[in-house]
Design a protein around this motif. Structure first.
Motif, PDB file in Angstrom:
ATOM      1  N   GLN A   1      -2.955 -11.258   5.096  1.00 35.00           N
ATOM      2  CA  GLN A   1      -4.093 -10.717   4.371  1.00 35.00           C
ATOM      3  C   GLN A   1      -4.039 -11.130   2.899  1.00 35.00           C
ATOM      4  OE1 GLN A   1      -3.869  -6.475   3.864  1.00 35.00           O
ATOM      5  NE2 GLN A   1      -6.091  -6.255   3.697  1.00 35.00           N
TER       6      GLN A   1
ATOM      7  N   SER B   1      -5.104  -8.701  -2.493  1.00 35.67           N
ATOM      8  CA  SER B   1      -4.674  -8.368  -3.861  1.00 35.67           C
ATOM      9  C   SER B   1      -4.347  -9.589  -4.686  1.00 35.67           C
ATOM     10  CB  SER B   1      -3.422  -7.496  -3.809  1.00 35.67           C
ATOM     11  OG  SER B   1      -3.653  -6.361  -3.056  1.00 35.67           O
TER      12      SER B   1
ATOM     13  N   GLY C   1      -5.667  -5.081  -8.237  1.00 35.45           N
ATOM     14  CA  GLY C   1      -4.950  -4.224  -7.287  1.00 35.45           C
ATOM     15  C   GLY C   1      -5.877  -3.143  -6.806  1.00 35.45           C
ATOM     16  N   SER C   2      -5.804  -1.989  -7.448  1.00 34.90           N
ATOM     17  CA  SER C   2      -6.746  -0.919  -7.105  1.00 34.90           C
ATOM     18  C   SER C   2      -8.177  -1.399  -7.336  1.00 34.90           C
ATOM     19  CB  SER C   2      -6.485   0.311  -7.975  1.00 34.90           C
ATOM     20  OG  SER C   2      -5.195   0.803  -7.746  1.00 34.90           O
TER      21      SER C   2
ATOM     22  N   THR D   1       1.099 -10.655  -0.343  1.00 35.23           N
ATOM     23  CA  THR D   1       0.660 -11.156   0.944  1.00 35.23           C
ATOM     24  C   THR D   1       1.815 -11.000   1.942  1.00 35.23           C
ATOM     25  OG1 THR D   1      -0.155 -12.889  -0.499  1.00 35.23           O
ATOM     26  CG2 THR D   1      -0.781 -12.981   1.829  1.00 35.23           C
ATOM     27  N   SER D   2       1.683 -10.028   2.838  1.00 34.55           N
ATOM     28  CA  SER D   2       2.769  -9.788   3.798  1.00 34.55           C
ATOM     29  C   SER D   2       2.927 -11.001   4.696  1.00 34.55           C
ATOM     30  CB  SER D   2       2.513  -8.581   4.679  1.00 34.55           C
ATOM     31  OG  SER D   2       1.667  -7.685   4.035  1.00 34.55           O
TER      32      SER D   2
ATOM     33  N   PHE E   1       6.958  -9.711   1.803  1.00 38.47           N
ATOM     34  CA  PHE E   1       5.829  -9.923   0.905  1.00 38.47           C
ATOM     35  C   PHE E   1       6.023 -11.150   0.039  1.00 38.47           C
ATOM     36  CE2 PHE E   1       6.059  -5.453   1.905  1.00 38.47           C
ATOM     37  CZ  PHE E   1       4.824  -5.297   2.487  1.00 38.47           C
TER      38      PHE E   1
ATOM     39  N   ARG F   1      11.376   1.728   1.392  1.00 43.52           N
ATOM     40  CA  ARG F   1      10.146   1.084   1.831  1.00 43.52           C
ATOM     41  C   ARG F   1       8.983   2.074   1.885  1.00 43.52           C
ATOM     42  NH1 ARG F   1       6.040  -0.403   2.537  1.00 43.52           N
ATOM     43  NH2 ARG F   1       5.164  -2.140   3.748  1.00 43.52           N
TER      44      ARG F   1
ATOM     45  N   GLY G   1       6.301   2.433  -0.770  1.00 38.06           N
ATOM     46  CA  GLY G   1       5.145   1.537  -0.805  1.00 38.06           C
ATOM     47  C   GLY G   1       3.968   2.045   0.009  1.00 38.06           C
TER      48      GLY G   1
ATOM     49  N   GLU H   1       0.285   0.650  -0.802  1.00 35.89           N
ATOM     50  CA  GLU H   1      -0.353  -0.445  -0.056  1.00 35.89           C
ATOM     51  C   GLU H   1      -1.640   0.024   0.627  1.00 35.89           C
ATOM     52  OE1 GLU H   1       2.377  -1.600   3.208  1.00 35.89           O
ATOM     53  OE2 GLU H   1       3.243   0.376   2.932  1.00 35.89           O
TER      54      GLU H   1
ATOM     55  N   THR I   1      -4.053   2.858  -3.118  1.00 37.04           N
ATOM     56  CA  THR I   1      -3.117   3.945  -3.439  1.00 37.04           C
ATOM     57  C   THR I   1      -3.686   5.306  -3.030  1.00 37.04           C
ATOM     58  OG1 THR I   1      -4.057   4.352  -5.612  1.00 37.04           O
ATOM     59  CG2 THR I   1      -2.349   2.658  -5.493  1.00 37.04           C
TER      60      THR I   1
ATOM     61  N   GLN J   1     -12.026  13.432 -12.783  1.00 45.04           N
ATOM     62  CA  GLN J   1     -11.104  13.054 -11.717  1.00 45.04           C
ATOM     63  C   GLN J   1     -10.063  14.137 -11.421  1.00 45.04           C
ATOM     64  OE1 GLN J   1      -8.252   9.719 -12.061  1.00 45.04           O
ATOM     65  NE2 GLN J   1      -9.580   8.664 -10.623  1.00 45.04           N
TER      66      GLN J   1
HETATM   67  C1  LIG Z   1       4.438  -2.672   0.285  1.00 40.75           C
HETATM   68  C2  LIG Z   1       3.112  -3.231  -0.092  1.00 40.75           C
HETATM   69  C3  LIG Z   1       2.418  -4.073   0.769  1.00 40.75           C
HETATM   70  C4  LIG Z   1       1.210  -4.646   0.429  1.00 40.75           C
HETATM   71  N1  LIG Z   1       0.600  -5.510   1.293  1.00 40.75           N
HETATM   72  C5  LIG Z   1      -0.536  -6.165   0.902  1.00 40.75           C
HETATM   73  C6  LIG Z   1      -1.112  -7.194   1.708  1.00 40.75           C
HETATM   74  O1  LIG Z   1      -0.609  -7.501   2.775  1.00 40.75           O
HETATM   75  N2  LIG Z   1      -2.208  -7.824   1.260  1.00 40.75           N
HETATM   76  C7  LIG Z   1      -2.810  -7.502   0.089  1.00 40.75           C
HETATM   77  O2  LIG Z   1      -3.816  -8.086  -0.242  1.00 40.75           O
HETATM   78  N3  LIG Z   1      -2.285  -6.521  -0.726  1.00 40.75           N
HETATM   79  C8  LIG Z   1      -1.149  -5.863  -0.343  1.00 40.75           C
HETATM   80  N4  LIG Z   1      -0.587  -4.886  -1.175  1.00 40.75           N
HETATM   81  C9  LIG Z   1      -1.181  -4.629  -2.485  1.00 40.75           C
HETATM   82  C10 LIG Z   1      -1.793  -3.241  -2.635  1.00 40.75           C
HETATM   83  O3  LIG Z   1      -3.040  -3.181  -2.002  1.00 40.75           O
HETATM   84  C11 LIG Z   1      -1.860  -2.900  -4.124  1.00 40.75           C
HETATM   85  O4  LIG Z   1      -0.536  -2.813  -4.604  1.00 40.75           O
HETATM   86  C12 LIG Z   1      -2.590  -1.608  -4.380  1.00 40.75           C
HETATM   87  O5  LIG Z   1      -3.949  -1.729  -4.092  1.00 40.75           O
HETATM   88  C13 LIG Z   1      -2.408  -1.110  -5.822  1.00 40.75           C
HETATM   89  O6  LIG Z   1      -2.674  -2.097  -6.759  1.00 40.75           O
HETATM   90  P1  LIG Z   1      -1.640  -2.401  -7.947  1.00 40.75           P
HETATM   91  O7  LIG Z   1      -0.305  -2.594  -7.321  1.00 40.75           O
HETATM   92  O8  LIG Z   1      -2.194  -3.475  -8.756  1.00 40.75           O
HETATM   93  O9  LIG Z   1      -1.580  -1.051  -8.768  1.00 40.75           O
HETATM   94  P2  LIG Z   1      -2.604  -0.595  -9.911  1.00 40.75           P
HETATM   95  O10 LIG Z   1      -3.982  -0.742  -9.426  1.00 40.75           O
HETATM   96  O11 LIG Z   1      -2.246  -1.244 -11.194  1.00 40.75           O
HETATM   97  O12 LIG Z   1      -2.275   0.960  -9.978  1.00 40.75           O
HETATM   98  C14 LIG Z   1      -1.243   1.535 -10.795  1.00 40.75           C
HETATM   99  C15 LIG Z   1      -1.377   3.059 -10.751  1.00 40.75           C
HETATM  100  O13 LIG Z   1      -2.632   3.422 -11.322  1.00 40.75           O
HETATM  101  C16 LIG Z   1      -3.387   4.216 -10.425  1.00 40.75           C
HETATM  102  N5  LIG Z   1      -4.791   3.892 -10.589  1.00 40.75           N
HETATM  103  C17 LIG Z   1      -5.383   2.679 -10.645  1.00 40.75           C
HETATM  104  N6  LIG Z   1      -6.707   2.804 -10.771  1.00 40.75           N
HETATM  105  C18 LIG Z   1      -6.970   4.132 -10.797  1.00 40.75           C
HETATM  106  C19 LIG Z   1      -8.165   4.911 -10.875  1.00 40.75           C
HETATM  107  N7  LIG Z   1      -9.368   4.358 -10.960  1.00 40.75           N
HETATM  108  N8  LIG Z   1      -8.036   6.248 -10.864  1.00 40.75           N
HETATM  109  C20 LIG Z   1      -6.822   6.836 -10.777  1.00 40.75           C
HETATM  110  N9  LIG Z   1      -5.678   6.175 -10.674  1.00 40.75           N
HETATM  111  C21 LIG Z   1      -5.751   4.830 -10.682  1.00 40.75           C
HETATM  112  C22 LIG Z   1      -2.883   3.810  -9.054  1.00 40.75           C
HETATM  113  O14 LIG Z   1      -3.147   4.824  -8.097  1.00 40.75           O
HETATM  114  C23 LIG Z   1      -1.412   3.618  -9.316  1.00 40.75           C
HETATM  115  O15 LIG Z   1      -0.769   4.863  -9.266  1.00 40.75           O
HETATM  116  C24 LIG Z   1       0.650  -4.325  -0.815  1.00 40.75           C
HETATM  117  C25 LIG Z   1       1.309  -3.434  -1.678  1.00 40.75           C
HETATM  118  C26 LIG Z   1       2.536  -2.903  -1.337  1.00 40.75           C
HETATM  119  C27 LIG Z   1       3.256  -1.973  -2.297  1.00 40.75           C
END
Ligand SMILES: Cc1cc2nc3c(=O)[nH]c(=O)nc-3n(C[C@H](O)[C@H](O)[C@H](O)COP(=O)(O)OP(=O)(O)OC[C@H]3O[C@@H](n4cnc5c(N)ncnc54)[C@H](O)[C@@H]3O)c2cc1C
Lengths: 397, 373
Positions: free
Chosen positions: A136, A139, A144-145, A170-171, A221, A370, A373, A377, A380, B272
């Motif tokens: 996938q 990200s 991310g978020s 990317t897993s 990953f 693990r 995460g 993932e 959040t 929020q």
């Molecule tokens: C183990 C693991 C496997 C994963 N596998 C995949 C995969 O296979 N493919 C893929 O595409 N992605 C993958 N991801 C990525 C994952 O989707 C992102 O890590 C996730 O969406 C969070 O984005 P970020 O890490 O950039 O954190 P950030 O978005 O920077 O978030 C940091 C903190 O801020 C908070 N935050 C951010 N925005 C807001 C908001 N608007 N309101 C309140 N709080 C907020 C978050 O909740 C978090 O606590 C994986 C992640 C992990 C940890």
């Protein structure tokens, strides 16, 4: 769909039970400890054991790799009722899934809904045969978020798209054959309206990967880099610049999967472990605080399972369960995390062993790491709560 | 078995919702309270009888509807939303259930028809202490020439002030739990009512050398604990259904308030900090819905896991109703602690419901014991 009568279903249950008992090897009925216990399929498929191979091949012959997909795509063509029975019977015997595949749990549903018939015929049978390992590409380092802020660029070059950019998290990117990817095809439009959903062969020239090491140690990953990668136009799924709807639809399936829908096999009985490790008084765990925490965990685990069933039952009657995937994702992963914390507390010093010859302990401590995460993932916990409040509770922005 | 209502159950729920919105809105509750804590409205009770709700759980052989506890639970849930006062839980959910389950045909034939047609109602007298402890009973039933002499005191008897008779738990001389039917006008019975936090009246009853006949013993020899356990499971589950109504209504009113109230130029629901708390409540309430229907179905099926399910339901609802009613008040701000709005009523009713038939910690502990830890 054909309506199956009750007696037919009972027969189906008995036959299924008998077949599983005869065909599922004993080692394939042991609980899965981590992702290494799964078979992942793919071009360079490798089986972890002889039993794993036997189990996969028997299920493949039976067309039960994806039992509920249409037979023209290599599925088993089972009705909902039959598929439920198969799932229940597999859970009853503790049978592992024959393959773990994002093709089945994530991409498949999206292709069913958005791909052309030609694309379906091209990709789905490969999934049901376990021949393509999908990963996938959502990200990015700065998306991310805020996934819709993604910047990986796909330029229209006439007969193909030219891809430049990078993905993160990317897993199994280093092992996968193909990636389903979100790319930006319009930089002028509002961010949600310039994204497209593209399938990319990982063997294409210009694709490279770099593994990420996690707090749990070595991980599947990777970072994935696209450097002038050419992708044929027929690999675009759905409409150009409308990839966000596919992305969201796919995410609801991913979230249900992460939330543990249909994964009853990994929920274990904490109190049995607790009784083996902790001092007892008249058969009761004498540490009152831990006993309380275990009871709360088990109460919510078991009611969460009922809730999965209830919402699935409601979905079958046509109630839209889409936004509820955020509830599954949030609650299921928070439960996972607290369960691993409890297990660590229960097993005391043994549950902290990082190196040594206690294999079970080493696996468990890594699972603790693990699990952290899980609430990140797939979106959040905070993001899921946001979706619940806006999409289900209709709270204002 | 699916965890959803069938068509008939859905229709019953909808008709209960409609009927109560019309005939028993929360303002009715306020009026009863302001009329010196009137226990319930007799006219409404007769209408409830006409709706058939008192016959839902009664088997056909006693001319009941044999509709089941899932349906009964839907009615209680709707009553919870409206804070409807009526002796449906006490007289039907507890006492009629006890009668149906017993093997005393004479008592059944005497009482079930009158409970169903609402001309009389019964109350269940078991509590003796401030906390729930159904099996350590100090009320005694000593054998006399042609029956028993009952001595002891009961507290917190729901609808006990107006009941025509009680089902009473007592300890026999061979130290066995037994249940008896005792007329509320019998000699030696003194009843004193108390108003609790929820504006409900509960009775404290004293039994002084109350003489009853052998035939008034409801439980068979050696079967008292089993019957009592069954009643308490049923009570915990039915009350959980009512509590679900309270929880969902308090939550819905709070969400509506978050959508409308403005501060700092924005609707407060856009903050929020509040959104996430509301979303967490939503999740807990989803769990509540599942455990209530599962437990109600278990009553209808005679499920062997009924003990565990009753405790799961009452523990989960006990936990969630406390959280929800507290959050509801907090998110209403100052107006939430005034008597002018209804949200405080839900909090007050919640605290009493939490205590009845075992609170959160009682049932969590029982659940652990049932799982042998
Ligand atoms: C183990 C693991 C496997 C994963 N596998 C995949 C995969 O296979 N493919 C893929 O595409 N992605 C993958 N991801 C990525 C994952 O989707 C992102 O890590 C996730 O969406 C969070 O984005 P970020 O890490 O950039 O954190 P950030 O978005 O920077 O978030 C940091 C903190 O801020 C908070 N935050 C951010 N925005 C807001 C908001 N608007 N309101 C309140 N709080 C907020 C978050 O909740 C978090 O606590 C994986 C992640 C992990 C940890």
């Amino acid at each position: 769909m054909e309506t199956t009568t009750k007696t037919n279903l009972e027969d189906f249950r008995l036959e299924t039970r008998k077949w599983l008992e005869e065909n599922c090897p004993a080692s394939m009925r042991k609980p899965v400890r981590d992702s290494n216990d799964f078979f992942w399929g793919g071009r360079n498929a490798q089986f972890g054991s002889e039993d794993q191979k036997i189990w996969f091949e028997r299920m493949l012959e039976k067309k039960w790799i994806v039992p509920y997909w249409d037979t023209k795509y290599g599925g088993g063509g089972l009705s909902n009722e039959e598929n439920n029975i198969l799932t229940q019977e597999m859970a009853r015997l503790g049978c592992r899934k024959p393959i773990f595949s994002f093709g089945i749990s994530m991409l498949g549903p999206a292709l069913h809904k958005f791909a052309s018939e030609e694309q379906k015929m091209r990709f789905l049978p490969e999934i049901t045969a376990g021949k393509t390992w999908w990963c996938q590409g959502y990200s990015e380092p700065n998306a991310g978020s805020d996934l819709a802020g993604l910047q990986t660029k796909a330029e229209d070059k006439g007969d193909h798209y030219l891809i430049n950019g990078s993905k993160v998290w990317t897993s199994y990117a280093d092992k996968s054959d193909w990636i389903f990817c979100l790319v930006r095809t319009d930089f002028e439009a509002p961010k949600h309206n310039g994204i497209s959903f593209l399938l990319i062969d990982m063997a294409s020239e210009g694709v490279s990967t770099r593994p990420i090491k996690l707090i749990s140690g070595k991980s599947p990953f990777c970072e994935t880099f696209f450097d002038n990668v050419k992708v044929p136009k027929e690999n675009l799924i759905g409409t150009l610049n409308d990839g966000w709807s596919i992305a969201k639809y796919l995410l609801t399936h991913e979230r249900q999967m992460i939330g543990g829908v249909g994964e009853t096999d990994i929920r274990q009985e904490l109190h049995k472990t607790a009784k083996a490790y902790l001092p007892l008084q008249d058969g009761k765990i004498s540490d009152g605080v831990l006993r309380h925490e275990i009871a709360v965990q088990e109460m919510n685990d078991s009611i969460f399972e009922m809730t999965i069933q209830r919402i699935m039952d409601e979905a079958k009657t046509g109630v839209n369960a889409g936004a509820l995937s955020s509830f599954f994702k949030y609650y299921g992963t928070e439960q996972n995390v607290s369960r691993m914390e409890l297990l660590t507390a229960i097993t005391g010093s043994e549950g902290l062993q990082w190196e040594g010859d206690n294999e079970d302990a080493k696996v468990q401590v890594r699972r603790l790491c693990r699990s952290k995460g899980n609430t990140i993932e797939g979106g959040t916990s905070e993001i899921q709560l946001g979706i619940i409040s806006k999409r289900i509770l209709n709270l204002p922005s | 078995m699916t965890l959803i209502l069938n068509e008939e159950q859905k229709m019953l729920k909808d008709s209960a919702n409609e009927f109560l919105a019309m005939n028993s809105p929360v303002e009715k509750f306020r009026t009863l309270r302001d009329e010196n804590y009137k226990p319930f409205d007799k006219e409404l009770w007769q209408e409830i009888v006409e709706m058939g709700w008192t016959a839902l759980t009664i088997p056909e052989q006693y001319n009941g509807l044999d509709f089941g506890y899932v349906g009964f639970g839907q009615v209680l849930e709707e009553m919870g939303k409206c804070l409807t006062k009526a002796p449906l839980l006490s007289s039907i959910g507890l006492c009629a259930t006890a009668l149906v389950k017993s093997s005393n045909e004479e008592l059944k034939n005497n009482w079930i028809p009158e409970l169903m047609n609402g001309t009389k109602h019964m109350a269940f007298a078991q509590d003796e202490k401030t906390y729930f402890d159904p099996t350590s009973i100090e009320t005694t039933a000593s054998e006399s020439s042609n029956g028993y002499l009952i001595n002891g005191s009961k507290i917190m008897v729901i609808d006990g002030g107006s009941a025509d008779a009680f089902i009473v738990t007592a300890n026999t001389s061979d130290n066995e739990t037994a249940l008896f039917v005792i007329d509320s006008k019998a000699e030696g019975v003194t009843i004193h009512t108390e108003t609790l936090l929820d504006a409900g009246t509960y009775a404290n009853i004293h039994f002084n050398q109350v003489s009853i006949k052998n035939e008034d013993r409801l439980s068979d020899k050696g079967k008292g604990d089993e019957l009592l356990n069954y009643i308490n499971n049923t009570a915990a589950i039915c009350l959980s259904a009512e509590m679900l109504g309270i929880v969902t209504e308090a939550f819905d009113q709070t969400i509506a308030y978050l959508q409308e109230r403005q501060q700092f130029g924005k609707r407060i629901g856009s903050y929020q900090a509040l959104q996430h708390r509301a979303a967490k409540l939503f999740c807990e309430i989803e769990l509540c819905k599942s455990v209530v229907i599962k437990a109600l179905q278990a009553l209808d099926k005679g499920d062997v896991n009924i003990d565990k399910l009753a405790s799961l339901a009452k523990a989960k609802l006990g936990e969630t109703i406390k959280l929800t009613t507290n959050e509801a008040i907090q998110m209403h701000g100052g107006i939430g602690v005034t008597d002018d709005v209804n949200i405080g009523f839900y909090f007050k009713r919640a605290r009493v419901a939490q205590r009845l038939f075992g609170d959160y910690s009682y049932h969590l502990d029982r659940y652990a014991r049932l799982n042998a830890y």
